[in-house]
Design an enzyme around this catalytic site. Structure first.
Site, mmCIF file in Angstrom:
data_model
loop_
_atom_site.group_PDB
_atom_site.id
_atom_site.type_symbol
_atom_site.label_atom_id
_atom_site.label_comp_id
_atom_site.label_asym_id
_atom_site.label_seq_id
_atom_site.Cartn_x
_atom_site.Cartn_y
_atom_site.Cartn_z
ATOM 1 N N ASP A 67 41.680 33.428 -40.173
ATOM 2 C CA ASP A 67 41.718 32.521 -38.802
ATOM 3 C C ASP A 67 43.204 32.955 -38.387
ATOM 4 O O ASP A 67 44.029 33.661 -38.872
ATOM 5 C CB ASP A 67 41.635 31.189 -39.131
ATOM 6 C CG ASP A 67 42.450 30.824 -40.686
ATOM 7 O OD1 ASP A 67 43.360 31.485 -40.984
ATOM 8 O OD2 ASP A 67 41.970 29.702 -40.981
ATOM 9 N N ASN A 136 41.410 18.089 -46.440
ATOM 10 C CA ASN A 136 39.890 17.516 -46.310
ATOM 11 C C ASN A 136 38.899 18.435 -46.447
ATOM 12 O O ASN A 136 37.620 18.422 -45.840
ATOM 13 C CB ASN A 136 39.765 17.290 -44.693
ATOM 14 C CG ASN A 136 40.309 18.406 -43.950
ATOM 15 O OD1 ASN A 136 40.366 19.476 -44.280
ATOM 16 N ND2 ASN A 136 40.246 18.222 -42.476
ATOM 17 N N HIS A 138 38.647 21.456 -46.001
ATOM 18 C CA HIS A 138 38.214 22.621 -45.069
ATOM 19 C C HIS A 138 38.433 24.013 -45.713
ATOM 20 O O HIS A 138 39.256 24.130 -46.627
ATOM 21 C CB HIS A 138 38.833 22.703 -43.703
ATOM 22 C CG HIS A 138 40.371 22.890 -43.645
ATOM 23 N ND1 HIS A 138 41.344 22.125 -43.294
ATOM 24 C CD2 HIS A 138 40.940 24.040 -43.918
ATOM 25 C CE1 HIS A 138 42.680 22.476 -43.451
ATOM 26 N NE2 HIS A 138 42.415 23.853 -43.932
ATOM 27 N N GLU A 143 36.545 22.881 -40.138
ATOM 28 C CA GLU A 143 36.824 21.353 -40.403
ATOM 29 C C GLU A 143 35.381 20.332 -40.584
ATOM 30 O O GLU A 143 34.300 21.165 -40.332
ATOM 31 C CB GLU A 143 37.390 20.796 -39.152
ATOM 32 C CG GLU A 143 38.845 21.289 -38.735
ATOM 33 C CD GLU A 143 40.181 20.925 -39.536
ATOM 34 O OE1 GLU A 143 39.849 20.493 -40.815
ATOM 35 O OE2 GLU A 143 41.056 21.051 -38.939
#
Length: 249
Positions: A67, A136, A138, A143
């Site tokens: 990313d 979280n 990810h 996400e």
């Protein structure tokens, strides 16, 4: 899914680096998928040490990063382009033309994202993908969502992710709100995956990934369906999982 738990961050980094180094040794022209963030910094230090000792060679390695922030110049100190060069690429003999990091500044980002996936496929696919995991759950910048993403695409970063990444910037307002990320489908096509996690703040996400139901609201849970995943944790990150599930090394 094989799970190793290590005494501390340094040992976790060593174990993961040995796994990546073994891949490079067994297949010197491996296609490596690489991750950024604070967790893999130790892994990359270990790989640089192994390179300096002539234990591994990056001359024929091809890399694809997960990313990059959107609309952040690649020369920016917080870009993942800069991160990868400062932590790994500047210190080994990988060829610049073999380095692939998503571009966050292109006119037609959707077309570019499709070409990024196509380039991975045409290169033969990722042999070993390195992953971290967010608080979280990810992976990459995928996400929590209602569906698992299939392809590389632009993603909106959640407030939780923005807050977690603010430590790298002068203040939270400077953190980009969007990124381009390999999709879950792209990640899952990797032949092997090694996921590393460190710290108690990752413990719940790690537990949800391993023991929870497969749910796009827990993106890493999809890894339960992959046939070759190694999870390497320090003791803090393993705090919430049953000791019967892992091997202490």
């Amino acid at each position: 899914m094989k799970i190793y738990v290590c005494e501390n961050y340094d040992r976790m980094s060593e174990v993961a680096a040995n796994y990546v180094a073994a891949q490079i040794t067994l297949k010197p022209n491996s296609i490596l998928g690489l991750a950024t963030g604070s967790t893999p910094e130790g892994l990359y230090r270990q790989l640089v040490e192994k390179y300096n000792k002539k234990e591994i060679d990056f001359n024929d390695i091809i890399s694809f990063n997960l990313d990059e922030y959107l609309d952040l110049p690649k020369e920016d100190v917080n870009s993942y382009y800069t991160f990868m060069h400062e932590n790994l690429f500047n210190h080994v003999n990988i060829k610049e033309e073999n380095i692939n990091i998503p571009e966050g500044n292109v006119d037609d980002i959707e077309s570019y994202a499709m070409k990024y996936d196509n380039k991975i496929d045409s290169s033969g696919g990722i042999d070993l993908q390195v992953l971290g995991i967010g608080n979280n759950a990810h992976i990459g910048f995928n996400e929590p969502s209602d569906t698992f993403s299939r392809y590389t695409e632009v993603v909106n970063l959640t407030p939780e992710t923005i807050e977690a990444n603010a430590r790298f910037f002068d203040n939270e307002d400077d953190v980009p709100k969007k990124a381009i990320s390999m999709g879950i489908g792209t990640i899952m096509k990797s032949k092997k995956i090694v996921l590393i996690a460190s710290g108690e703040e990752k413990a719940q996400a790690v537990n949800d990934m391993i023991n929870g139901r497969i749910d796009p609201k827990v993106p890493a849970s999809i890894l339960q369906l992959h046939e070759d995943v190694l999870v390497v944790l320090d003791e803090a990150a393993a705090k919430k999982i049953d000791k019967k599930l892992y091997k202490k090394i």
